[in-house]
Design an enzyme around this catalytic site. Sequence first.
Site, PDB file in Angstrom:
ATOM      1  N   HIS A 288      37.161  41.500  40.890  1.00 30.53           N
ATOM      2  CA  HIS A 288      37.068  40.631  39.900  1.00 30.53           C
ATOM      3  C   HIS A 288      37.685  40.492  38.798  1.00 30.53           C
ATOM      4  O   HIS A 288      36.995  41.121  38.336  1.00 30.53           O
ATOM      5  CB  HIS A 288      35.031  40.059  40.152  1.00 30.53           C
ATOM      6  CG  HIS A 288      35.006  38.377  38.689  1.00 30.53           C
ATOM      7  ND1 HIS A 288      35.712  37.446  39.440  1.00 30.53           N
ATOM      8  CD2 HIS A 288      34.474  38.449  38.027  1.00 30.53           C
ATOM      9  CE1 HIS A 288      35.333  36.137  38.990  1.00 30.53           C
ATOM     10  NE2 HIS A 288      34.858  37.254  37.884  1.00 30.53           N
TER      11      HIS A 288
ATOM     12  N   ASN B 299      46.862  41.612  46.492  1.00 27.60           N
ATOM     13  CA  ASN B 299      45.845  42.871  46.992  1.00 27.60           C
ATOM     14  C   ASN B 299      45.756  43.745  47.350  1.00 27.60           C
ATOM     15  O   ASN B 299      45.780  45.006  48.291  1.00 27.60           O
ATOM     16  CB  ASN B 299      44.622  42.952  46.034  1.00 27.60           C
ATOM     17  CG  ASN B 299      44.294  42.243  44.217  1.00 27.60           C
ATOM     18  OD1 ASN B 299      44.512  43.951  43.419  1.00 27.60           O
ATOM     19  ND2 ASN B 299      44.298  41.274  43.920  1.00 27.60           N
TER      20      ASN B 299
END
Length: 260
Positions: free
Chosen positions: A173, A72
Amino acid sequence: MAKAPTPELRRYMDKRLMLQLNGNRKVTGVLRGYDPFMNIVLDDAVEEISASEKNHIGMVVIRVLISGSGSNLQALIDATQSGQLRAKIIVVGSNRKAAYGLERAAKAGIETRTFSLKQFKDQGKTRVDFDIYMAKTIQEEYKPDLIVLAGFMHIVSPEFLSFFPRQNIMNLHPALPGQFDGAHAIERAYEAYQQGKIEHTGVMVHKVIADVDRGQVILERPIPIEKEDTLNDLETKIHRVEHEIIVEGAQKFLDELTTQ
Ligand SMILES: Nc1nc2c(c(=O)[nH]1)N[C@@H](CN(C=O)c1ccc(C(=O)N[C@@H](CCC(=O)O)C(=O)O)cc1)CN2
Ligand SMILES: NCC(=O)N[C@@H]1O[C@H](COP(=O)([O-])[O-])[C@@H](O)[C@H]1O
């Protein structure tokens, strides 16, 4: 440790400069500030993509915290280099010195910092002492517009959060709001699907508050689970969406923060 000498840039203050960055990127902007670590603050920054194409960046800086492989983080690096994310990653911090994401940052020419909770505990200090040191370092040395937790597997304390009254911290998340808060969310969602409890899961980016994964949602995206999906198939689907939502969410949050 000797303090790094402050670079002699005083005479360029409030003047428009052209900076040559790594990856042959050229950025012009008005110098508004700098520090001994050569963090440069440019106002009205413009990236020169080509003679005819310019990308107006404005005045933003960001800092990323990781613990793992950093896929990410790589999505954020790629997006800032392509101009999709109008920001600059000024430093990457990790609580694990072996995190591959630190290599990704170094390859992109981004400064890295490691924060070891074990070192603090070995010195008889507490988890809160560690959090205060980490927050103080981030705020005083980098003054980020935005902090992104990209797989940062450390629950930060209220003392850490007290250093960031603008609540300018975003977490990624791999679950939908209120579904599988905390660690191992993907595995828990897969298990719940196998038990017939859910038909889909998802990904969200949210503001970070003391209550884990309960901060205001910035963006969320549902992800269907198919009966033939293995856990690995689901993880692949989730990571693909994460790499999009972390970039879109960072831009959305930055736009909100910089117009406040
Ligand atoms: N105060 C907050 N801290 C963090 C948040 C948050 O919303 N509020 N988000 C997390 C990220 N996260 C889930 O998205 C998360 C990370 C880590 C854990 C956890 O149980 N950590 C353990 C250590 C686990 C390990 O080292 O593998 C711990 O901190 O003791 C739960 C949720 C980032 N922080
Ligand atoms: N609760 C937080 C959490 O589970 N975060 C998750 O850690 C992974 C990091 O991957 P990466 O290191 O490849 O970016 C990502 O799946 C992210 O959602």
